[in-house]
Design an enzyme around this catalytic site. Sequence first.
Site, PDB file in Angstrom:
ATOM      1  N   ASP A  34       0.832  -1.210   0.000  1.00 60.39           N
ATOM      2  CA  ASP A  34       0.000   0.000   0.000  1.00 60.39           C
ATOM      3  C   ASP A  34       0.861   1.252   0.000  1.00 60.39           C
ATOM      4  OD1 ASP A  34      -2.453  -1.230   0.035  1.00 60.39           O
ATOM      5  OD2 ASP A  34      -2.476  -1.402   2.221  1.00 60.39           O
ATOM      6  N   LYS A  55      -3.807   2.934  -2.370  1.00 67.33           N
ATOM      7  CA  LYS A  55      -4.923   3.812  -2.699  1.00 67.33           C
ATOM      8  C   LYS A  55      -5.236   4.650  -1.471  1.00 67.33           C
ATOM      9  CE  LYS A  55      -7.927  -0.107  -1.651  1.00 67.33           C
ATOM     10  NZ  LYS A  55      -7.015  -0.836  -0.822  1.00 67.33           N
ATOM     11  N   MET A 163      -9.773   8.034   9.117  1.00 68.74           N
ATOM     12  CA  MET A 163     -10.273   8.508   7.819  1.00 68.74           C
ATOM     13  C   MET A 163     -11.159   9.749   7.929  1.00 68.74           C
ATOM     14  SD  MET A 163     -10.877   4.967   5.776  1.00 68.74           S
ATOM     15  CE  MET A 163     -11.298   3.889   7.118  1.00 68.74           C
TER      16      MET A 163
HETATM   17  N1  SAH Z   1      -4.876  -0.485   8.521  1.00 64.29           N
HETATM   18  C1  SAH Z   1      -4.539   0.868   8.905  1.00 64.29           C
HETATM   19  C2  SAH Z   1      -5.685   1.815   8.636  1.00 64.29           C
HETATM   20  C3  SAH Z   1      -5.974   2.008   7.167  1.00 64.29           C
HETATM   21  S1  SAH Z   1      -7.275   3.152   6.855  1.00 64.29           S
HETATM   22  C4  SAH Z   1      -4.152   0.876  10.377  1.00 64.29           C
HETATM   23  O1  SAH Z   1      -4.324  -0.138  11.054  1.00 64.29           O
HETATM   24  O2  SAH Z   1      -3.643   1.883  10.854  1.00 64.29           O
HETATM   25  C5  SAH Z   1      -6.373   4.649   6.562  1.00 64.29           C
HETATM   26  C6  SAH Z   1      -6.531   5.597   7.735  1.00 64.29           C
HETATM   27  O3  SAH Z   1      -5.690   5.180   8.791  1.00 64.29           O
HETATM   28  C7  SAH Z   1      -6.126   7.015   7.441  1.00 64.29           C
HETATM   29  O4  SAH Z   1      -7.181   7.739   6.864  1.00 64.29           O
HETATM   30  C8  SAH Z   1      -5.825   7.535   8.836  1.00 64.29           C
HETATM   31  O5  SAH Z   1      -7.023   7.835   9.524  1.00 64.29           O
HETATM   32  C9  SAH Z   1      -5.231   6.308   9.485  1.00 64.29           C
HETATM   33  N2  SAH Z   1      -3.760   6.289   9.441  1.00 64.29           N
HETATM   34  C10 SAH Z   1      -2.975   5.424   8.774  1.00 64.29           C
HETATM   35  N3  SAH Z   1      -1.681   5.664   9.026  1.00 64.29           N
HETATM   36  C11 SAH Z   1      -1.636   6.706   9.878  1.00 64.29           C
HETATM   37  C12 SAH Z   1      -0.594   7.419  10.525  1.00 64.29           C
HETATM   38  N4  SAH Z   1       0.688   7.083  10.358  1.00 64.29           N
HETATM   39  N5  SAH Z   1      -0.931   8.443  11.346  1.00 64.29           N
HETATM   40  C13 SAH Z   1      -2.224   8.777  11.551  1.00 64.29           C
HETATM   41  N6  SAH Z   1      -3.242   8.131  10.970  1.00 64.29           N
HETATM   42  C14 SAH Z   1      -2.968   7.118  10.143  1.00 64.29           C
END
Ligand code: SAH
Length: 253
Positions: A34, A55, A163
């Site tokens: 990703d 994405k 998100m």
């Molecule tokens: N599987 C991922 C989430 C994917 S959905 C997890 O477990 O973290 C994508 C969302 O995750 C983004 O819109 C944001 O809200 C959050 N996100 C992912 N990486 C991030 C980061 N390093 N810092 C803050 N929010 C993050």
Amino acid sequence: MKPVVFIGAGPGAADLITLRGAQRLASAEVVLFDALTDPALRELAPQARWIDVGKRGFCNSTGQLAINALLVRHARSGRAVVRLKGGDPSVFGRLEEELQALAAAGVGAEVVPGVTAAIAAAAATQRPLTRRGTGRSVSLTTAMTQSGDLQATRTADTEVFYMAGRQLAALGRRLQQAAWPADTPVLVVSRAGWPDQLQSDHRVGSLAEAALLHAGRPTVVTVGVGAAPLEQAPKRESATAPGLARREPRMQP
Ligand code: SAH
């Protein structure tokens, strides 16, 4: 056919991947990854072919179907396939669709967990998500619905919204509609776990002010007990046994 290995890469810095995840990566031949995963992770699997399937936001179903098809195709070729996902694969990672696609094609799977953004944000800001006595439940919530509407809820003492970074002002309004008092603490953390991580403190009633600072960055929004800074613990009396002198921090949700 070898099982496809789903690996949670963690939120940022490559060294936040688990040891098991790193070991599985080291023997990968194909890695579907990703956009949010750290490029430095490539060093853990220089031998593999890396394919970017990243994405942002809601991908359309064709995008997800294409990823499912790629997974199946590469698994059927007999190669060792890794599906590398940001954070943890089981949290807002479309894992169910990919597992179902593999199962339908008769391909096995293994899931290696990772550090999800909410946990990374809590660690990096030293704001524990649970607090003894006051913060007994945590909810990982997406504010985005499939139709693109924003929804907020109040289902736990600490609620972490994923998100919602692009719509912080609207989230603040929705949170109040969901019965969070306007003075509830809110912690906003973007790019948690990265060297350029940003964090800011707000109240539900003034969350809109956070929008500019975190614009265009992956952001988690922690609301309620777990968002509050820790109270300064009083100095321990030297004659008292450890533990007894410790006062429990009282957080006002
Ligand atoms: N599987 C991922 C989430 C994917 S959905 C997890 O477990 O973290 C994508 C969302 O995750 C983004 O819109 C944001 O809200 C959050 N996100 C992912 N990486 C991030 C980061 N390093 N810092 C803050 N929010 C993050």
